[in-house]
Design an enzyme around this catalytic site. Structure first.
Site, PDB file in Angstrom:
ATOM      1  N   HIS A 101       0.839  -1.201   0.000  1.00  0.00           N
ATOM      2  CA  HIS A 101       0.000   0.000   0.000  1.00  0.00           C
ATOM      3  C   HIS A 101       0.876   1.253   0.000  1.00  0.00           C
ATOM      4  O   HIS A 101       2.052   1.226   0.341  1.00  0.00           O
ATOM      5  CB  HIS A 101      -0.982   0.004   1.181  1.00  0.00           C
ATOM      6  CG  HIS A 101      -0.444   0.569   2.447  1.00  0.00           C
ATOM      7  ND1 HIS A 101      -0.402   1.919   2.713  1.00  0.00           N
ATOM      8  CD2 HIS A 101       0.086  -0.023   3.542  1.00  0.00           C
ATOM      9  CE1 HIS A 101       0.113   2.124   3.910  1.00  0.00           C
ATOM     10  NE2 HIS A 101       0.436   0.959   4.439  1.00  0.00           N
ATOM     11  N   CYS A 102       0.253   2.343  -0.414  1.00  0.00           N
ATOM     12  CA  CYS A 102       0.900   3.659  -0.401  1.00  0.00           C
ATOM     13  C   CYS A 102      -0.158   4.667   0.038  1.00  0.00           C
ATOM     14  O   CYS A 102      -1.036   4.337   0.821  1.00  0.00           O
ATOM     15  CB  CYS A 102       1.487   3.995  -1.777  1.00  0.00           C
ATOM     16  SG  CYS A 102       0.247   4.146  -3.080  1.00  0.00           S
ATOM     17  N   ARG A 103      -0.080   5.866  -0.455  1.00  0.00           N
ATOM     18  CA  ARG A 103      -1.053   6.898  -0.075  1.00  0.00           C
ATOM     19  C   ARG A 103      -2.392   6.677  -0.764  1.00  0.00           C
ATOM     20  O   ARG A 103      -3.434   6.698  -0.138  1.00  0.00           O
ATOM     21  CB  ARG A 103      -0.488   8.282  -0.414  1.00  0.00           C
ATOM     22  CG  ARG A 103      -1.402   9.426  -0.051  1.00  0.00           C
ATOM     23  CD  ARG A 103      -0.742  10.787  -0.346  1.00  0.00           C
ATOM     24  NE  ARG A 103      -1.714  11.850  -0.212  1.00  0.00           N
ATOM     25  CZ  ARG A 103      -2.445  12.325  -1.204  1.00  0.00           C
ATOM     26  NH1 ARG A 103      -2.325  11.838  -2.418  1.00  0.00           N
ATOM     27  NH2 ARG A 103      -3.311  13.292  -0.991  1.00  0.00           N
ATOM     28  N   ILE A 160      -3.673   4.286   1.930  1.00  0.00           N
ATOM     29  CA  ILE A 160      -3.953   4.706   3.305  1.00  0.00           C
ATOM     30  C   ILE A 160      -5.037   5.778   3.360  1.00  0.00           C
ATOM     31  O   ILE A 160      -5.761   5.876   4.358  1.00  0.00           O
ATOM     32  CB  ILE A 160      -2.662   5.163   4.032  1.00  0.00           C
ATOM     33  CG1 ILE A 160      -2.896   5.172   5.546  1.00  0.00           C
ATOM     34  CG2 ILE A 160      -2.187   6.506   3.519  1.00  0.00           C
ATOM     35  CD1 ILE A 160      -1.651   5.283   6.381  1.00  0.00           C
TER      36      ILE A 160
END
Length: 106
Positions: A64-66, A93
């Site tokens: 995952h990332c932003r 996120i």
């Protein structure tokens, strides 16, 4: 690469599954808010640096990332480096926080 929603990820975590979850944002982003995943920034992955996760090559790796863009790139990079099953968290996120606040995975 497969995709997973934040709801699917949370359900698997709530069911007690032991998952390899990777956060590919930068350290300052991670410090500001994180769900407890292992931090390995995309900038390091782009240099083919997989220190700390080499043992995950045959396991499912959830990334995952932003928002989901960097994690998609990270999944593709990991696959070129021999990781067999990568999973991108759609919405990252931002979506996690919108739905679950600052709930952590550990």
């Amino acid at each position: 690469m497969e995709n997973i929603t934040t709801e699917q990820l949370k359900a698997r975590l709530d069911a007690g599954e032991q998952l390899h979850i990777l956060d590919v944002r930068e350290a300052d982003e991670y410090a500001a808010a994180n769900i407890g995943a292992l931090l390995l920034p995309l900038s390091k992955l782009r240099q083919m640096d997989t220190e700390g996760i080499d043992g995950w090559k045959s396991d499912e790796v959830i990334v995952h990332c932003r928002s989901g863009k960097r994690s998609m790139e990270a999944c593709m990079l990991l696959e070129t480096m021999g990781f067999e099953k990568t999973v991108n968290v759609v919405g990252g996120i931002m979506d996690w926080q919108a739905k679950f606040g600052n709930a952590r995975i550990n």
